[in-house]
Structures are given as structure tokens and as C-alpha cells.
Write a protein that holds these residues in place. Structure first.
Motif, short mmCIF file in Angstrom:
data_model
loop_
_atom_site.label_atom_id
_atom_site.label_comp_id
_atom_site.label_asym_id
_atom_site.label_seq_id
_atom_site.Cartn_x
_atom_site.Cartn_y
_atom_site.Cartn_z
N TYR A 101 -3.40 -1.15 9.33
CA TYR A 101 -3.47 -2.47 9.95
C TYR A 101 -2.24 -3.29 9.58
O TYR A 101 -1.76 -4.11 10.36
N SER A 104 -4.86 4.70 10.18
CA SER A 104 -6.16 4.35 9.58
C SER A 104 -7.10 3.93 10.70
O SER A 104 -6.66 3.68 11.83
N ARG A 105 -8.38 3.84 10.41
CA ARG A 105 -9.31 3.41 11.45
C ARG A 105 -9.01 1.99 11.89
O ARG A 105 -9.12 1.66 13.08
N GLN A 112 -6.48 9.32 13.91
CA GLN A 112 -7.18 8.73 12.76
C GLN A 112 -7.37 9.74 11.63
O GLN A 112 -7.87 10.83 11.83
N ILE A 113 -6.98 9.30 10.45
CA ILE A 113 -7.13 10.15 9.26
C ILE A 113 -8.22 9.55 8.40
O ILE A 113 -8.30 8.34 8.22
N THR A 144 -14.05 9.93 8.94
CA THR A 144 -14.51 10.11 10.31
C THR A 144 -13.33 10.36 11.25
O THR A 144 -13.41 10.11 12.43
N SER A 156 -4.42 0.03 3.09
CA SER A 156 -4.93 -0.44 1.80
C SER A 156 -5.50 0.71 0.98
O SER A 156 -5.47 0.67 -0.25
N GLN A 199 -12.93 5.64 2.66
CA GLN A 199 -13.07 6.49 3.85
C GLN A 199 -11.71 7.01 4.30
O GLN A 199 -11.62 8.08 4.87
N HIS A 200 -10.68 6.26 4.05
CA HIS A 200 -9.34 6.74 4.39
C HIS A 200 -8.88 7.78 3.36
O HIS A 200 -8.40 8.85 3.73
N ASN A 259 3.67 -0.90 0.84
CA ASN A 259 2.68 -1.95 0.99
C ASN A 259 3.20 -3.23 0.38
O ASN A 259 3.87 -3.20 -0.66
N VAL A 269 6.76 -3.06 5.77
CA VAL A 269 6.98 -1.84 6.56
C VAL A 269 8.23 -1.98 7.43
O VAL A 269 9.07 -1.08 7.48
C1 LIG Z 1 -18.61 4.59 8.39
C2 LIG Z 1 -17.16 4.29 8.20
C3 LIG Z 1 -16.23 5.28 8.46
C4 LIG Z 1 -14.87 5.03 8.30
N1 LIG Z 1 -13.97 6.03 8.54
C5 LIG Z 1 -12.65 5.79 8.36
C6 LIG Z 1 -11.67 6.81 8.56
O1 LIG Z 1 -11.98 7.94 8.94
N2 LIG Z 1 -10.36 6.50 8.35
C7 LIG Z 1 -9.96 5.26 7.94
O2 LIG Z 1 -8.75 5.04 7.77
N3 LIG Z 1 -10.86 4.29 7.76
C8 LIG Z 1 -12.19 4.52 7.95
N4 LIG Z 1 -13.07 3.50 7.75
C9 LIG Z 1 -12.57 2.14 7.54
C10 LIG Z 1 -12.13 1.86 6.10
O3 LIG Z 1 -13.24 1.46 5.35
C11 LIG Z 1 -11.09 0.71 6.11
O4 LIG Z 1 -11.63 -0.40 6.77
C12 LIG Z 1 -9.78 1.09 6.78
O5 LIG Z 1 -9.32 2.33 6.30
C13 LIG Z 1 -8.76 0.02 6.51
O6 LIG Z 1 -7.57 0.30 7.20
P1 LIG Z 1 -6.19 -0.30 6.72
O7 LIG Z 1 -5.93 0.13 5.33
O8 LIG Z 1 -5.20 0.06 7.75
O9 LIG Z 1 -6.42 -1.86 6.85
P2 LIG Z 1 -6.55 -2.98 5.74
O10 LIG Z 1 -7.61 -2.64 4.77
O11 LIG Z 1 -6.64 -4.26 6.46
O12 LIG Z 1 -5.18 -2.92 4.94
C14 LIG Z 1 -3.95 -3.30 5.44
C15 LIG Z 1 -2.91 -3.12 4.34
O13 LIG Z 1 -1.63 -3.43 4.83
C16 LIG Z 1 -0.91 -4.15 3.86
N5 LIG Z 1 0.11 -4.91 4.59
C17 LIG Z 1 -0.06 -6.01 5.36
N6 LIG Z 1 1.09 -6.38 5.94
C18 LIG Z 1 2.02 -5.48 5.53
C19 LIG Z 1 3.40 -5.31 5.82
N7 LIG Z 1 4.07 -6.13 6.64
N8 LIG Z 1 4.04 -4.28 5.24
C20 LIG Z 1 3.39 -3.42 4.39
N9 LIG Z 1 2.08 -3.55 4.11
C21 LIG Z 1 1.40 -4.56 4.68
C22 LIG Z 1 -1.95 -4.97 3.17
O14 LIG Z 1 -1.51 -5.36 1.87
C23 LIG Z 1 -3.13 -4.00 3.13
O15 LIG Z 1 -3.09 -3.21 1.95
C24 LIG Z 1 -14.44 3.75 7.88
C25 LIG Z 1 -15.38 2.77 7.62
C26 LIG Z 1 -16.73 3.02 7.76
C27 LIG Z 1 -17.71 1.95 7.46
#
Ligand SMILES: Cc1cc2nc3c(=O)[nH]c(=O)nc-3n(C[C@H](O)[C@H](O)[C@H](O)COP(=O)(O)OP(=O)(O)OC[C@H]3O[C@@H](n4cnc5c(N)ncnc54)[C@H](O)[C@@H]3O)c2cc1C
Lengths: 339, 291
Positions: free
Chosen positions: A227, A252-253, A266-267, A270, A285, A289-290, A304, A323
Motif C-alpha cells: 500500500y 500485498s493484499r 498477491q503474495i 491467501t 508493513s 498473512q503477507h 519502508n 519507495v
Molecule cells: C483473511 C485475511 C487474509 C489475508 N491475506 C493476505 C495475503 O495473502 N497477502 C497479503 O499481503 N495480505 C493479506 N492480508 C492482509 C494483511 O493482513 C495486511 O492488511 C496487508 O498485508 C497489508 O498490506 P501492506 O503492507 O501493503 O499495507 P500497510 O499495512 O498499509 O503498510 C504499508 C506500508 O508502507 C509503508 N510506506 C508508506 N509510504 C511509503 C513510502 N512512500 N515509501 C516506503 N514505504 C512506505 C508504511 O510505513 C507501511 O509499513 C489478509 C488479511 C486477512 C484478514
């Protein structure tokens, strides 16, 4: 002892990778339980498919071979599989968490009134003591998966219902030949014993299946975006880095939900499970799950802005930065040093 | 053509997509109370598919069915604002602790109670579990066919429906007879927004429990305008076998929950400067990780 069963998916006579992975796991569980491992293949052009399955340790291969059974359709497959399970009464049934397995598994579990745990990341055998009831259960299947709610892993059991059913994503278990000369028994399923005309109520009109061009599992380098990458446009930077390094782009999801990348990328629990030589997590982050889908990568780089991001703890290299600033530098310096 | 009767299955879920740092507790678990409760995203795609069918076949009705605690009535109101005709909240302590099988049993029993139903439309999966099990399990319990991962409605008549499905590595079009259960993929058309007229009309829609705690001078509203009543069903409204409900009716049990302690590696901090990133790339090339 009742057997461990694996539903083997097939396409035009070829058994799916995930099914071979599950047979490998099923063999280990069956060894622990001292029981047989049995495979069920439902499809067409299956002549000789048993020879591909025996080396994975299948003691019995049940084959339902009929042109009406390929491509997969819910009702015919569910009727045959459910009927066979009623007769064989397995203690464990494993199914791949693919679009087929996720369509079939719940239908079968409902018909058999047995519990089904989706997307397990680990399966083990263990005992359970129910203190309230004063009962002890021996040799249950521990169905282990991350649970929603933070850094937590749940162990699920089905104490009183059989079979104990679980789905597992492709790539989670490792495929391994038990013994190339292993020989089991072939049993042909008489499909008409199980099928009803109503099972063919749904008709496939048209079908386009493409070999996926995205090969995450085989990529030596994965550049994964979360994200924090911020936009679809910024994802282009990740594509450029991946291309430069001869790798593939994952997500990521949260990035998929935000529309930055397609679901196939998606890695995680799920999504797809990967073990590349190098995993570059950009703006991810690192929720459990990731991590479930990438923590066995040989080397991990985290990019990050947050020094406290959980992913940093499992990374070999941590780059605290944006990034949009760091990735172009990585591309530039790689090119500079490889000309 | 006569209208058809559609049930949309929907769930209120914690917004797992927005578990930001504010929602994390020090021990690494999520503070659920800090997460907004939302209409499960793919259930909105399901609602949209139902609304599209309603536009094509005059006289079609859409009933939103949800199982959950009292506050889940919020998503029924949300459904009304977007075009659903009726709503049922299935709520009872007896449902607590239900796994997917016990949930699908309760939903199937509620659907049975509704008489003739032509089409049941659900989201592919709920974001708090991603299991995708409840739809197919409900279909099996009702002994009707299922079409999962529907992405596009290609055609519908009173007897059959033609749908495009999105599979892992491709697409498939199928023609299926009614009655049928469909699960709808997130790649299907997004749900239309709230309609201003419907928002005015249904703003005060409430369940009986909510009405009882509302101000006295409102009560006449619910007699004058019956459509404002969200049906609230407990196990006394549906026929159930108690051994199939809630915790007892759930074959799967949680044996234990473990907190995962991150085994921190010895990470090397690399500054985001040209010098340090340059050195890192050289190192990775030298040890054959890349290049
Ligand atoms: C049943 C279930 C199944 C799931 N299955 C999966 C799955 O298979 N895969 C998966 O990935 N997730 C899965 N999830 C979701 C998981 O719990 C997280 O919500 C998800 O992985 C978060 O994605 P993220 O790290 O991209 O986003 P966030 O948690 O929002 O993290 C974003 C990160 O980006 C950093 N950031 C922000 N801006 C910048 C920038 N400009 N430069 C560098 N860094 C920055 C932040 O510091 C933060 O660490 C599942 C959840 C559930 C409930």
C-alpha cells in the motif's frame, strides 16, 4: 486406520502441481498416522495418470475417467467425491485452495457435515485434551493458519467430525518424490454409480484458459509492492526494477485491493507462496498473512519509510526511505555495476 | 416475464484493509474496536448484480439477508439506500461461535423460511476470513447448483442465467438454471452509490430492537410505513436443530491461538543514499544473488 485422501485436480489428463504438493504432505501425515495415502483423480484422458502419482507415495489412486468430467464442474465432481468419501470414510481430506478446490471443498464439507479449514499454512498431527468434557483425542489434524487480528496463528481441530478437511494454496507445501519406484494400486471409479442427470444442469458455453504469464513461483527475484507504494504509476517503478533484475512483481493484499496490481500477483496466505533468492518488499508493513507467503525467501530487502515496520525485523537489509526515491537508485546502481 | 425473487447474502466485517498503526496494540494484536465495521466489499458487488437483474426483469424483488449482531442492521439500511426492497437480520446468541458450516446452516434455514426463492447472490468471500466457503455450503444445504466467481451477467431469463466467471487463469461462461446460488467476484461491476431518494425514504428503517430503544414519538412511523421495519429473526422464527448451531454446530474448533514473536534477524541498515545503495547492489551482484 482410515486413510488420508487427496483430491487431485487435473486438466486434460495432467495432474496439478498443488495436488502433487499435497500428496507429498499427505504421505508424511499418513506415515505419522500409520495409514494409507489415497488419491482421487476426476477428469478425462487419465489413462496412466496413476504412474505420475505413485512416486509421491500414493498407496491407492482412484480414477474417474469420463469426457463429461473435464473441464471441472461443481456438481459432477462433488457427487463423485462426496459419494466416494461416504464409502471410504477417510480421516483426513486435503484439497488445493485453487479456484476449483475452493468451489468443491465447501460443497463437499457441507454434504459430509465435516469441518473445513481454508488456506492452511501448516498441517501437523497432534493430540487434544478437552478438559471440560474430560476427553482426550489422539492424532488429530492440526490445521494451522494465520488468524485475523494481528500477529496470531490459530490451530484449528475437528475433534468429533470426519473427515478433517483442509485446503492449502499452491506452493505452501513442497513437492517431493517419495520413491520413484513406489507402486500402489489403481482403482477405477464407476462414475454412473454417483452421477445424476441433474448434476449436468450447469452448462459451460465458453472457456478461455491461458497459461499465466505471471510466474511468481519460478522467479529468482521478486520485487513486491504494498500500500505504501501509493499508486499504480509508482508500481511502474517496481516493474522497471524487476525487469532490470530479471525478476517478477508481487503485491500485498492491500496493494491489490487498492487496484495497484492484479490479484494474481498477491503474495501471502491467501495469495501465492514464494521462496525467491531475493525478495524486495517495497512499502509493505509485513503483516502475518503477507509474511506467510514470503518469509522463506533466501534474502529479504525492506524499503519502508517506517523504521518500526514489522517486515524490517525479518529483513536482511533495511532501507529506511521512500519507495519513489530508493527504487530508481537501485536501478541506476545495478545498471552501473553490470555493464 | 414475471419478476424473480432474489436474496443477497451480506456480512458486516471489520475493515481489515485499514489496519493502520493506530489499530495495533503493543502486543502486536489488533484492537478490533478501533476498526470500522463495513459492508463486506464483494457483497456489494453481489448487491450490484442483483440490482442489475432487477432492472432487467420487472417485478423482481431483492431481500438482503445478514447474520450478525444487532449492529449489522447498518448494512441492511445501506442495502436499502442502494435499492434493496427488504431486509432480514438473523441474530441470536445461539449463533455465537459459528464456523462457516454452522453459519451456512443458519442462513439456509432462514432462506427455507422465505418460500420460493429463485436466486441467491453472495460475495465470493468475506475479508475477515477469505475462506469463500459460506456460498457453496448454503447452495449444498439448499440442494441447488452454484456458480462461483461470477464477474459479469451475460443474460437472464426467468429460467436460466448466463454468467461469465473469473477463474485463476482465465474466464468461463456458463448457463445455469434457476434456482441457483451465485458468488460474485470483486472484479464484477462496483455497486452503485446510495440513491438520494432512497436515503430519505429508508433513513429511519430499524429492527424491532432498535425501534424499542428509539424515542417514543417516532413509534407511529413503523405502523404507518411498514417498509421501515427491518425484519429481525431469532432462532424462534426459523426451524433449526440446535445441535447444528453456533459453537456446538461447528465441527471446527480453535484449539489455540499463538502470538507469533518475530525472530528478528540481524538486519543491516542501509541508508537511502547513492553511496550505500550502490554498495548494496555491488554486494548482491558479487555474491550472485542478482545479476
Ligand atoms: C483473511 C485475511 C487474509 C489475508 N491475506 C493476505 C495475503 O495473502 N497477502 C497479503 O499481503 N495480505 C493479506 N492480508 C492482509 C494483511 O493482513 C495486511 O492488511 C496487508 O498485508 C497489508 O498490506 P501492506 O503492507 O501493503 O499495507 P500497510 O499495512 O498499509 O503498510 C504499508 C506500508 O508502507 C509503508 N510506506 C508508506 N509510504 C511509503 C513510502 N512512500 N515509501 C516506503 N514505504 C512506505 C508504511 O510505513 C507501511 O509499513 C489478509 C488479511 C486477512 C484478514
Amino acid at each position: 486406520m482410515n486413510s488420508v485422501f487427496v483430491y487431485c485436480e487435473s486438466d486434460n489428463g495432467i495432474v496439478a502441481e498443488v495436488s502433487l504438493e499435497l500428496l507429498t504432505k499427505g504421505r508424511k501425515l499418513a506415515n505419522g498416522l500409520n495409514c494409507k495415502l489415497e488419491a482421487v483423480v476426476i477428469g478425462t484422458k487419465l489413462n496412466g495418470c496413476e504412474n505420475d502419482l505413485f512416486p509421491y507415495g500414493a498407496d491407492v489412486v482412484h480414477v474417474a475417467d469420463d469426457p463429461r468430467l473435464d473441464p471441472y464442474q461443481t456438481l459432477p465432481h462433488a457427487s463423485i467425491f462426496t459419494g466416494l468419501m461416504r464409502e471410504k470414510k477417510p480421516q483426513i481430506v486435503l484439497i488445493g485452495a485453487t479456484s476449483t478446490g475452493r468451489d468443491l471443498g465447501p460443497r463437499v464439507s457441507s454434504a459430509l457435515h465435516s469441518g473445513l479449514t481454508a488456506d492452511c499454512t501448516s498441517l501437523e498431527i497432534g493430540d487434544h485434551e478437552d478438559k471440560k468434557e474430560g476427553k482426550t483425542y489422539k492424532d488429530l489434524l492440526y490445521q494451522i493458519r494465520p488468524a485475523f487480528g494481528g500477529n496470531i496463528i490459530a490451530t484449528i481441530i475437528n475433534p468429533d467430525h470426519r473427515p478433517q478437511m483442509a485446503t492449502v494454496r499452491e506452493g505452501v507445501m513442497k513437492k517431493e518424490i517419495t520413491d520413484p519406484d513406489y507402486r500402489g494400486e489403481l482403482k477405477k471409479i464407476e462414475v454412473d454409480r454417483y452421477l445424476q442427470p441433474e448434476d449436468f444442469a450447469v452448462q459451460i458455453i465458453d472457456r478461455h484458459i491461458e497459461k499465466s504469464r505471471i510466474n511468481l513461483k519460478g522467479a529468482p527475484v521478486i520485487v513486491a509492492g504494498g500500500y505504501g507504494v501509493g499508486s499504480k504509476e509508482n508500481f511502474d517503478l517496481l516493474f522497471e526494477l524487476a525487469e532490470t533484475l530479471g525478476g517478477e512483481v508481487g503485491a500485498s493484499r492491500a496493494a491489490v485491493d487498492a487496484g495497484f496490481a492484479v490479484h494474481e500477483r498477491q503474495i501471502g496466505q491467501t495469495g501465492v507462496t514464494v521462496r525467491p533468492k531475493l525478495y524486495i518488499a517495497c512499502g509493505i508493513s509485513g503483516q502475518i498473512q503477507h509474511r506467510a507467503g514470503m518469509e522463506e525467501s533466501a534474502q529479504i530487502i525492506s524499503v519502508n519509510t517506517d523504521p518500526e515496520a514489522p517486515i524490517n525485523a525479518i529483513a536482511d537489509y533495511v532501507i529506511i526511505g521512500d519507495v519513489a526515491d530508493v527504487i530508481p537508485k537501485m536501478i541506476r546502481h545495478y545498471r552501473k555495476n553490470t555493464k | 416475464m414475471e419478476g424473480i425473487k432474489i436474496i443477497v447474502l451480506a456480512k458486516q466485517v471489520p475493515d481489515t484493509r485499514n489496519v493502520g498503526k493506530d489499530a495495533m496494540k503493543a502486543d502486536g494484536t489488533v484492537n478490533r474496536a478501533a476498526l470500522p465495521a463495513i459492508f463486506n466489499p464483494e457483497d456489494l458487488n453481489a448487491l450490484e448484480m442483483a440490482l442489475t437483474i432487477k432492472e432487467r426483469i420487472a417485478g423482481t424483488t431483492i431481500t438482503l439477508l445478514t447474520m450478525g449482531p444487532g449492529r449489522a442492521a447498518e448494512i441492511i439500511r445501506e442495502g436499502f439506500f442502494r435499492g434493496a426492497d427488504d431486509g432480514i437480520l438473523l441474530t441470536d446468541r445461539a449463533f455465537a461461535g459459528s464456523d462457516t458450516l454452522a453459519t451456512s446452516y443458519a442462513l439456509a434455514q432462514a432462506i427455507r423460511k422465505m418460500g420460493r426463492v429463485d436466486l441467491i447472490v453472495a460475495g465470493r468471500q468475506a475479508i475477515d476470513g477469505d475462506t469463500a466457503q459460506v456460498g457453496p455450503q448454503v447452495a449444498e444445504k439448499l440442494r441447488i447448483p452454484q456458480v462461483t466467481y461470477a464477474e459479469e451477467l451475460l443474460d437472464i431469463t426467468g429460467e436460466r442465467i448466463v454468467l461469465k466467471r473469473r477463474l485463476e487463469h482465465g474466464v468461463e461462461s456458463v448457463s445455469a438454471p434457476l434456482p441457483l446460488l451465485i458468488t460474485v467476484n470483486g472484479t464484477a461491476p462496483e455497486c452503485r452509490p446510495r440513491n438520494a431518494r432512497l436515503l430519505m425514504k429508508y433513513k429511519h428503517a430499524k429492527t424491532i430492537t432498535e425501534i424499542q430503544s428509539a424515542a417514543e414519538d417516532y413509534l407511529h412511523l413503523y405502523n404507518d410505513r411498514p417498509y421501515l421495519n427491518i425484519h429481525e429473526w431469532s432462532i424462534s422464527q426459523i426451524e433449526t436443530d440446535p445441535s447444528q448451531l453456533g459453537l456446538e454446530g461447528s465441527p471446527t474448533k480453535v484449539k489455540k491461538i499463538d502470538n507469533v514473536v518475530l525472530q528478528a534477524k540481524e538486519s543491516r541498515i542501509v541508508a537511502p543514499t547513492d553511496d550505500e545503495i550502490g554498495d548494496l547492489m555491488k554486494e548482491l551482484i558479487a555474491n550472485h544473488t542478482i545479476g
